[in-house]
Design a protein around this motif. Structure first.
Motif, PDB file in Angstrom:
ATOM      1  N   THR A 141       5.812   2.565  -1.184  1.00 42.81           N
ATOM      2  CA  THR A 141       4.939   1.399  -1.055  1.00 42.81           C
ATOM      3  C   THR A 141       5.439   0.553   0.109  1.00 42.81           C
ATOM      4  OG1 THR A 141       4.480   1.410  -3.417  1.00 42.81           O
ATOM      5  CG2 THR A 141       4.030  -0.638  -2.226  1.00 42.81           C
ATOM      6  N   VAL A 194      -1.817   4.109   5.818  1.00 41.25           N
ATOM      7  CA  VAL A 194      -2.051   2.728   5.379  1.00 41.25           C
ATOM      8  C   VAL A 194      -3.204   2.120   6.179  1.00 41.25           C
ATOM      9  CG1 VAL A 194      -1.042   0.422   5.157  1.00 41.25           C
ATOM     10  CG2 VAL A 194       0.301   2.450   4.539  1.00 41.25           C
ATOM     11  N   VAL A 248       0.858  -1.172   0.000  1.00 44.59           N
ATOM     12  CA  VAL A 248       0.000   0.000   0.000  1.00 44.59           C
ATOM     13  C   VAL A 248       0.903   1.234   0.000  1.00 44.59           C
ATOM     14  CG1 VAL A 248      -1.740   1.276   1.303  1.00 44.59           C
ATOM     15  CG2 VAL A 248      -1.828  -1.211   1.245  1.00 44.59           C
ATOM     16  N   TYR A 299      -6.268   3.446   4.694  1.00 48.82           N
ATOM     17  CA  TYR A 299      -6.537   2.765   3.420  1.00 48.82           C
ATOM     18  C   TYR A 299      -7.254   1.434   3.664  1.00 48.82           C
ATOM     19  CZ  TYR A 299      -5.766   0.058  -0.799  1.00 48.82           C
ATOM     20  OH  TYR A 299      -5.968  -0.745  -1.897  1.00 48.82           O
TER      21      TYR A 299
END
Length: 189
Positions: A30, A44, A1, A47
């Motif tokens: 990432t 993250v 992510v 997300y």
């Protein structure tokens, strides 16, 4: 992510909310979920919550023994609900117990001065997760030690011959901090 801003649309008047990382910086890198969890990367976590929805987070918290009030809102990704250390230890120990939640208890028996058992107490238990999911969570939580995570400062004496894992948390104004740490047979907060 990717470590980048995640924005939630709120139901009230079409407003939005974008959680910030500590320090307000997004790296654009990432990260694996393990790395992000180890370093407490809020973007993250936001997300993931946006992908699965806050109601599922509350559902899993209930399976793991969390009884404190939790509203299914985006701020859950930052730990917005007050949960006691007692409940956290019970929830995290589920991962060590191969998916079985076990009620934390302090006293397992009472004896008289002659060693006769007067009463015994057994904790409540129920299956909360699959064994595979519990193992995956332990692997993720080991990142706090192995992935330059928030538990990297543990001394070598503690790390020697010990598989450690855990999670830390801090309020945005730094007034509260907590840590749940685990070995193969101990969970503490």
């Amino acid at each position: 992510v990717v470590d980048a801003p995640v924005t939630f649309r709120l139901s009230d008047k079409g407003s939005t909310w974008t959680p910030k990382n500590a320090g307000g910086v997004y790296t654009g890198k990432t990260l694996t979920l393990r790395q992000a969890m180890a370093r407490s990367v809020n973007s993250v976590t936001a997300y993931v919550l946006k992908q699965i929805g806050p109601s599922l987070v509350v559902d899993y918290a209930r399976r793991l023994g969390i009884k404190s009030p939790m509203d299914p809102v985006p701020a859950l990704c930052l730990g917005a609900s007050d949960v006691s250390v007692y409940e956290l230890v019970g929830a995290y120990s589920t991962f060590m117990n191969k998916g079985f939640w076990t009620e934390p208890i302090y006293i397992t028996r009472i004896e008289d001065r002659h060693g006769r058992i007067l009463a015994t107490f057994s904790p409540q238990k129920h299956e909360a997760l699959s064994e595979e999911t519990a193992w995956t969570m332990l692997h993720m939580l080991r990142g706090a030690v192995e992935e330059r995570g928030t538990l990297r400062g543990l001394s070598q004496a503690i790390r020697a011959d010990n598989e450690l894992c855990g999670k830390t948390g801090t309020t945005s104004n730094q007034s509260d901090g907590w840590c749940v740490g685990m070995t193969k047979d101990l969970c503490t907060g």
